[in-house]
Design a protein around this motif. Structure first.
Motif, PDB file in Angstrom:
ATOM      1  N   VAL B 176      -2.144  -3.113  -4.387  1.00  0.00           N
ATOM      2  CA  VAL B 176      -2.800  -3.977  -3.047  1.00  0.00           C
ATOM      3  C   VAL B 176      -3.747  -4.548  -3.008  1.00  0.00           C
ATOM      4  CG1 VAL B 176      -4.011  -3.275  -0.685  1.00  0.00           C
ATOM      5  CG2 VAL B 176      -1.736  -1.878  -1.539  1.00  0.00           C
ATOM      6  N   ILE B 214     -13.694  -6.069  -0.173  1.00  0.00           N
ATOM      7  CA  ILE B 214     -11.937  -5.466  -0.259  1.00  0.00           C
ATOM      8  C   ILE B 214     -11.081  -7.207   0.313  1.00  0.00           C
ATOM      9  CG2 ILE B 214     -10.872  -3.724   0.954  1.00  0.00           C
ATOM     10  CD1 ILE B 214     -13.510  -2.125   1.500  1.00  0.00           C
ATOM     11  N   THR B 216      -6.666  -7.737   0.177  1.00  0.00           N
ATOM     12  CA  THR B 216      -5.919  -7.105  -0.547  1.00  0.00           C
ATOM     13  C   THR B 216      -4.467  -8.203   0.607  1.00  0.00           C
ATOM     14  OG1 THR B 216      -5.470  -6.034   1.810  1.00  0.00           O
ATOM     15  CG2 THR B 216      -6.158  -4.629  -0.130  1.00  0.00           C
ATOM     16  N   GLY B 220      -3.275  -6.406   7.290  1.00  0.00           N
ATOM     17  CA  GLY B 220      -3.490  -5.774   8.969  1.00  0.00           C
ATOM     18  C   GLY B 220      -1.674  -5.365   8.117  1.00  0.00           C
ATOM     19  N   ASN B 221      -0.957  -5.217   6.668  1.00  0.00           N
ATOM     20  CA  ASN B 221       0.387  -4.973   6.453  1.00  0.00           C
ATOM     21  C   ASN B 221      -0.149  -4.557   4.785  1.00  0.00           C
ATOM     22  OD1 ASN B 221       2.517  -3.400   7.059  1.00  0.00           O
ATOM     23  ND2 ASN B 221       3.718  -5.041   7.113  1.00  0.00           N
ATOM     24  N   ALA B 222      -0.617  -3.984   4.543  1.00  0.00           N
ATOM     25  CA  ALA B 222      -0.880  -3.882   3.135  1.00  0.00           C
ATOM     26  C   ALA B 222       0.052  -2.560   2.492  1.00  0.00           C
ATOM     27  CB  ALA B 222      -2.617  -3.290   2.852  1.00  0.00           C
ATOM     28  N   TYR B 258      -9.003  -3.324  -7.913  1.00  0.00           N
ATOM     29  CA  TYR B 258      -9.818  -2.779  -6.969  1.00  0.00           C
ATOM     30  C   TYR B 258      -9.722  -3.315  -6.107  1.00  0.00           C
ATOM     31  CZ  TYR B 258     -14.001  -2.948  -3.966  1.00  0.00           C
ATOM     32  OH  TYR B 258     -14.555  -3.528  -2.698  1.00  0.00           O
ATOM     33  N   PRO B 259      -9.719  -2.744  -4.266  1.00  0.00           N
ATOM     34  CA  PRO B 259      -9.283  -1.497  -4.801  1.00  0.00           C
ATOM     35  C   PRO B 259      -8.052  -0.709  -5.148  1.00  0.00           C
ATOM     36  CG  PRO B 259      -8.844  -2.422  -1.939  1.00  0.00           C
ATOM     37  CD  PRO B 259      -8.982  -3.942  -3.302  1.00  0.00           C
ATOM     38  N   VAL B 260      -8.046   0.052  -5.270  1.00  0.00           N
ATOM     39  CA  VAL B 260      -6.615   0.877  -5.869  1.00  0.00           C
ATOM     40  C   VAL B 260      -6.748   2.534  -5.187  1.00  0.00           C
ATOM     41  CG1 VAL B 260      -7.804   2.165  -8.441  1.00  0.00           C
ATOM     42  CG2 VAL B 260      -5.734   1.252  -8.609  1.00  0.00           C
TER      43      VAL B 260
END
Lengths: 310, 310
Positions: B176, B214, B216, B220-222, B258-260
């Motif tokens: 992500v 952050i 990704t 909204g739909n990661a 990041y992030p994970v």
């Protein structure tokens, strides 16, 4: 300043060169925890699994003293019991007080305490001093903490999200590993630093050749160990969500300390919610909260060491 | 080149834009695993807990296809059964084939496969191609992988310790999150890079202001998620020690991405030992092995993305 709904208190013994830190929620807080170190010292952590009966805690205790420091929770229990706080079972109130310790027995303090260690009284005293804010560095459970090339210590980092949701990390760093990049004085945590809160040193450029060398305290006996973290948020989380946040927040250790989560570290994260603000718990929104929690852990670890060495 | 005692094979379907990777130990390998993502897709991982009966595995399968990709393990089972390999129960041989998947269903490939998905046959084919070394990048389970601002992919990193002990990480990064520092093209993994293996770009100096923002995939739909890792070592480890190594190696994710470990990642580490070299398992020595394993994970993740985007 802690996230709303929580207080923090400390007690130390200068001769012992050790101490206790207590986190006290104003009301019982939903909670869970996650251990990633190979040598944890804990009390009342089994009940924090999301599927267990008790979902809320009355306090969290962090202590020096290795396994002897677990007595600190007894002092906190006594303080809460005098105030009739705790889980209700018939006519009884049972204060729920999970605790975790770090290893500071070899730090030069006087550990010759006779029959019983002093941590129980320190736990009680820590409650007496609890308030919504706290100094950082060589205080409470962080008094006798050590790391590679620097004193360890207690640090606090808070971040506020757009909708009034906050998260605070309280970290006591006594790691086997180092918070610095190689032999420089640049904190590994630098990419997450806010407002020069640990000196604004940035990362070293160029990277030193020894950036990934494994350097630990006590060659051959790397036992002066453990980083303890308590996360506090005002966002509403149930115990399972606290567990998820605690797991995710261990990433903050990996970004601040190297090596970490070793077989001789007792690294743990407790995660508590005061449930003051409803979190619309979409995966995306909770992902932001948990990521920010990890970032606060990274910052609090660096803060603790930075403040202890000023 | 993998650590001695293991082979790796791949099969892909270009129209499907997805594939399968299999790790085959020459002899059954002691193994365990540790999940830290919030959305895992797995098969036969319960038996990998150190207290369970079966201690060794015949293969590990990594696959695209989300939960449909778990069928790949059936193909690997069939291939092993034809060779009479597996856990012996009376007259039967039961191939032990744990598996984990990543989510690549929205990557533009043709997923209109009719009644049954093609992953079972891909698993069988992957075994046919197994050998001690492998290309990296857009291959096998990494074919259809994605990350923020770059294709994802499969990477391999090995490190040899002084006494002939080796550890290899095979990573398929479809996270992500991002492997880069902020909006730069500098890999977060840079402090752990060896011999410019992912471009030698170092870290950005100064750090960009957005280093901790952050960002990704799929706002909204990661859900295009997950990084899968298999660790291989020739050091003798029992299942509990494999578990410890798997836990510790998740630090490698935190240093590379990041992030994970988010609620929508299925991040997992499998850890396997071929038991070819006795590890004198002092806490300190195992700490070095596990730390180096985490470093190999960091490097393999960056390698996978680097190679997929050349």
């Amino acid at each position: 300043m802690l996230t709303p709904g929580f207080k923090i208190g400390h007690a130390i013994d200068d001769q012992l060169l050790s101490g206790v830190t207590v986190l006290l929620p104003d009301e019982p807080a939903t909670a869970s925890c996650h251990v990633m170190g190979g040598a944890p010292g804990t009390r009342e952590t089994d009940l924090l699994a999301p599927e267990q009966l008790v979902q809320r805690v009355d306090a969290i205790v962090l202590s020096g003293g290795s396994a002897f420091g677990l007595d600190a929770a007894s002092g906190v229990q006594a303080w809460l019991r005098e105030r009739q706080r705790g889980f209700i079972v018939g006519d009884h109130r049972i204060p729920i007080v999970p605790a975790a310790i770090l290893f500071d027995l070899n730090n030069g303090g006087d550990k010759d305490w006779g029959r019983y260690p002093p941590y129980r009284d320190l736990g009680y005293q820590a409650c007496e001093s609890a308030r919504p804010d706290s100094p950082e560095g060589s205080i409470g459970a962080g008094l006798g903490a050590t790391t590679v090339r620097a004193r360890g210590g207690l640090g606090i980092a808070t971040q506020r999200m757009a909708d009034g949701i906050e998260v605070t990390a309280v970290a006591v760093c006594n790691a086997v590993g180092s918070v610095f990049v190689g032999d420089t004085d640049h904190f590994r945590a630098a990419p997450f630093e806010q407002d020069a809160e640990f000196g604004g040193r940035g990362l070293p450029d160029p990277l030193p050749a020894n950036a990934s060398d494994i350097v630990t305290k006590g060659a051959g006996n790397a036992l002066m160990n453990t980083t303890l973290v308590v996360l506090l948020t005002n966002a509403s989380l149930d115990s399972a969500e606290c567990k998820r946040m605690a797991i995710n927040a261990h990433d903050g250790f990996a970004r601040a300390i190297y090596p970490v989560h070793t077989p001789t570290d007792g690294d743990i994260v407790f995660a508590l919610s005061s449930n003051l603000i409803k979190l619309e718990n979409t995966a995306v929104k909770s992902m932001h909260l948990y990521t920010i929690a990890a970032n606060c852990v990274t910052r609090a670890i660096a803060r603790g060491v930075y403040k202890a060495n000023l």
